[in-house]
Design an enzyme around this catalytic site. Structure first.
Site, PDB file in Angstrom:
ATOM      1  N   ASN A   6       0.852  -1.188   0.000  1.00  0.00           N
ATOM      2  CA  ASN A   6       0.000   0.000   0.000  1.00  0.00           C
ATOM      3  C   ASN A   6       0.892   1.245   0.000  1.00  0.00           C
ATOM      4  OD1 ASN A   6      -1.434   2.273   1.153  1.00  0.00           O
ATOM      5  ND2 ASN A   6      -3.107   0.852   1.567  1.00  0.00           N
ATOM      6  N   HIS A   9       0.922   6.133   1.991  1.00  0.00           N
ATOM      7  CA  HIS A   9       1.753   7.025   2.808  1.00  0.00           C
ATOM      8  C   HIS A   9       2.717   7.866   1.976  1.00  0.00           C
ATOM      9  CE1 HIS A   9       0.167   5.807   6.523  1.00  0.00           C
ATOM     10  NE2 HIS A   9       0.828   4.676   6.674  1.00  0.00           N
ATOM     11  N   HIS A  42      -5.651   3.663  -1.805  1.00  0.00           N
ATOM     12  CA  HIS A  42      -7.018   3.972  -1.375  1.00  0.00           C
ATOM     13  C   HIS A  42      -7.394   5.343  -1.934  1.00  0.00           C
ATOM     14  CE1 HIS A  42      -9.933   4.203   2.342  1.00  0.00           C
ATOM     15  NE2 HIS A  42     -10.525   4.507   1.210  1.00  0.00           N
ATOM     16  N   ARG A  44      -9.597   7.999  -1.566  1.00  0.00           N
ATOM     17  CA  ARG A  44     -10.590   8.444  -0.572  1.00  0.00           C
ATOM     18  C   ARG A  44     -11.493   9.516  -1.145  1.00  0.00           C
ATOM     19  NH1 ARG A  44     -10.409   7.787   4.925  1.00  0.00           N
ATOM     20  NH2 ARG A  44      -8.971   6.165   5.597  1.00  0.00           N
ATOM     21  N   ARG A  48      -7.458  12.842   0.318  1.00  0.00           N
ATOM     22  CA  ARG A  48      -6.428  13.391   1.205  1.00  0.00           C
ATOM     23  C   ARG A  48      -5.019  12.919   0.858  1.00  0.00           C
ATOM     24  NH1 ARG A  48      -7.346  10.012   6.745  1.00  0.00           N
ATOM     25  NH2 ARG A  48      -9.494  10.690   6.535  1.00  0.00           N
ATOM     26  N   GLU A  69      -8.469   0.329  -3.141  1.00  0.00           N
ATOM     27  CA  GLU A  69      -9.343   0.373  -1.955  1.00  0.00           C
ATOM     28  C   GLU A  69     -10.303   1.526  -2.120  1.00  0.00           C
ATOM     29  OE1 GLU A  69      -7.585   0.740   1.883  1.00  0.00           O
ATOM     30  OE2 GLU A  69      -6.162  -0.850   1.437  1.00  0.00           O
ATOM     31  N   THR A 100      -8.190   3.322   7.952  1.00  0.00           N
ATOM     32  CA  THR A 100      -9.400   2.506   8.047  1.00  0.00           C
ATOM     33  C   THR A 100      -9.430   1.841   9.420  1.00  0.00           C
ATOM     34  OG1 THR A 100      -9.060   2.078   5.711  1.00  0.00           O
ATOM     35  CG2 THR A 100     -10.736   0.759   6.815  1.00  0.00           C
ATOM     36  N   GLU A 150     -10.886  -9.589   2.448  1.00  0.00           N
ATOM     37  CA  GLU A 150      -9.612  -9.232   3.079  1.00  0.00           C
ATOM     38  C   GLU A 150      -9.889  -9.173   4.571  1.00  0.00           C
ATOM     39  OE1 GLU A 150      -7.403  -5.744   1.710  1.00  0.00           O
ATOM     40  OE2 GLU A 150      -6.462  -5.594   3.690  1.00  0.00           O
ATOM     41  N   HIS A 190      -3.651  -4.930   7.580  1.00  0.00           N
ATOM     42  CA  HIS A 190      -3.773  -3.821   8.521  1.00  0.00           C
ATOM     43  C   HIS A 190      -2.891  -4.058   9.744  1.00  0.00           C
ATOM     44  CE1 HIS A 190      -5.304  -0.187  10.324  1.00  0.00           C
ATOM     45  NE2 HIS A 190      -5.870   0.070   9.166  1.00  0.00           N
TER      46      HIS A 190
HETATM   47  N1  PXP Z   1      -5.777  -3.196   4.084  1.00  0.00           N
HETATM   48  C1  PXP Z   1      -6.669  -2.187   4.184  1.00  0.00           C
HETATM   49  C2  PXP Z   1      -8.071  -2.449   3.765  1.00  0.00           C
HETATM   50  C3  PXP Z   1      -6.286  -0.919   4.649  1.00  0.00           C
HETATM   51  O1  PXP Z   1      -7.190   0.069   4.727  1.00  0.00           O
HETATM   52  C4  PXP Z   1      -4.935  -0.703   4.991  1.00  0.00           C
HETATM   53  C5  PXP Z   1      -4.488   0.654   5.460  1.00  0.00           C
HETATM   54  O2  PXP Z   1      -4.570   1.571   4.450  1.00  0.00           O
HETATM   55  C6  PXP Z   1      -4.040  -1.781   4.866  1.00  0.00           C
HETATM   56  C7  PXP Z   1      -4.487  -3.014   4.433  1.00  0.00           C
HETATM   57  C8  PXP Z   1      -2.592  -1.630   5.197  1.00  0.00           C
HETATM   58  O3  PXP Z   1      -2.448  -1.343   6.544  1.00  0.00           O
HETATM   59  P1  PXP Z   1      -1.049  -0.876   7.098  1.00  0.00           P
HETATM   60  O4  PXP Z   1      -0.755   0.464   6.479  1.00  0.00           O
HETATM   61  O5  PXP Z   1      -1.275  -0.789   8.576  1.00  0.00           O
HETATM   62  O6  PXP Z   1      -0.048  -1.910   6.703  1.00  0.00           O
END
Ligand code: PXP
Length: 238
Positions: A6, A9, A42, A44, A48, A69, A100, A150, A190
């Site tokens: 992901n 960030h 994601h 959004r 953001r 996402e 999330t 997921e 997550h």
């Molecule tokens: N899966 C989903 C659905 C998420 O919303 C996120 C966070 O954006 C992640 C996985 C990844 O989580 P993390 O950034 O804590 O690894």
């Protein structure tokens, strides 16, 4: 177990200055070169971090796959249908949240989720539902016609004792098993990081993990390629 990364960030850092760098699309290319199996972002409703431009470019440039996402918001669904990611992961979305915060309540939002899945399927997009490891939610996810789930691993990642972590791991193991029994693809994510992935990878029913924060945070110190390779090494070593 496959690893998808992901890159939200990276976009968050770009937005902090409102300029062009760092570019999440470049980050995605580096993740792919380092061996990642796919890229997650994601889009959004408040834009953001990730922008429409990012998603369009990712769709064009990725050689692996794009997991978008998204919420069930109509504008976002329309964009997803136009862009056509390989996978759309439906998540609950709140404006105030930092990230999330929990799984989608498929039971309470049955009709909306079902209609969104049908619309995405009409555009040949596979769908995953981000849900907590709760049997009734997994059954509802199957009933509503999803292709994958997921499993939300946040409670496992936030466990404050070893006993709690073991308990949460067991819940996830059972949830993954049920998902497979219902013929669903099973992803998870997550809060997974370089430590908690070690016991986690023993859950053989999980096809793919989605990891963002831990990898991008490590990348600041060791570089993105090294951070991705290190996670792949942990996931793939037995
Ligand atoms: N899966 C989903 C659905 C998420 O919303 C996120 C966070 O954006 C992640 C996985 C990844 O989580 P993390 O950034 O804590 O690894």
């Amino acid at each position: 177990m496959r690893l998808c990364i992901n890159i939200d960030h990276v976009a968050t850092l770009r937005q902090a200055r409102g300029e062009n760098e760092p570019d999440p699309v470049t980050a995605a290319m580096i993740c792919e070169l380092a061996g990642a199996d796919g890229i997650v972002c994601h889009l959004r409703e408040d834009r953001r971090h990730v922008s429409d431009r990012d998603v369009r470019l990712l769709r064009e440039m990725l050689k692996t796959k794009l997991d978008l996402e998204m919420s069930t918001n109509e504008e976002i669904v329309k964009i997803a249908c136009e862009i056509g990611p390989e996978l759309a992961t439906l998540v609950p979305e709140k404006r105030q949240e930092l990230t999330t915060e929990g799984g989608l309540d498929v039971i309470s939002n049955y009709k909306k989720v079902k209609e969104t899945i049908q619309e995405l399927h009409r555009h040949e997009i596979e769908v995953s539902l981000f849900i907590d490891p709760i049997p009734d939610q997994i059954q509802a996810a199957s009933d509503v016609g999803t292709d994958l789930i997921e499993i939300h691993t946040g409670d496992y990642a936030n466990a404050v004792s070893e006993e709690e972590a073991i308990e949460e791991l067991e819940r996830i193991r059972q949830a993954a098993k049920l998902g497979k029994k219902l013929n669903l693809g099973v992803n998870a994510g997550h809060g997974l990081n370089y430590s908690n992935i070690i016991p986690f990878k023993q859950i053989t029913d999980i096809d793919e993990v989605s990891i963002g924060h831990a990898i991008i945070a490590k990348a600041i110190f060791v570089g993105l390629e090294n951070a991705v390779r290190e996670m792949l090494r942990l996931i793939r070593s037995y």
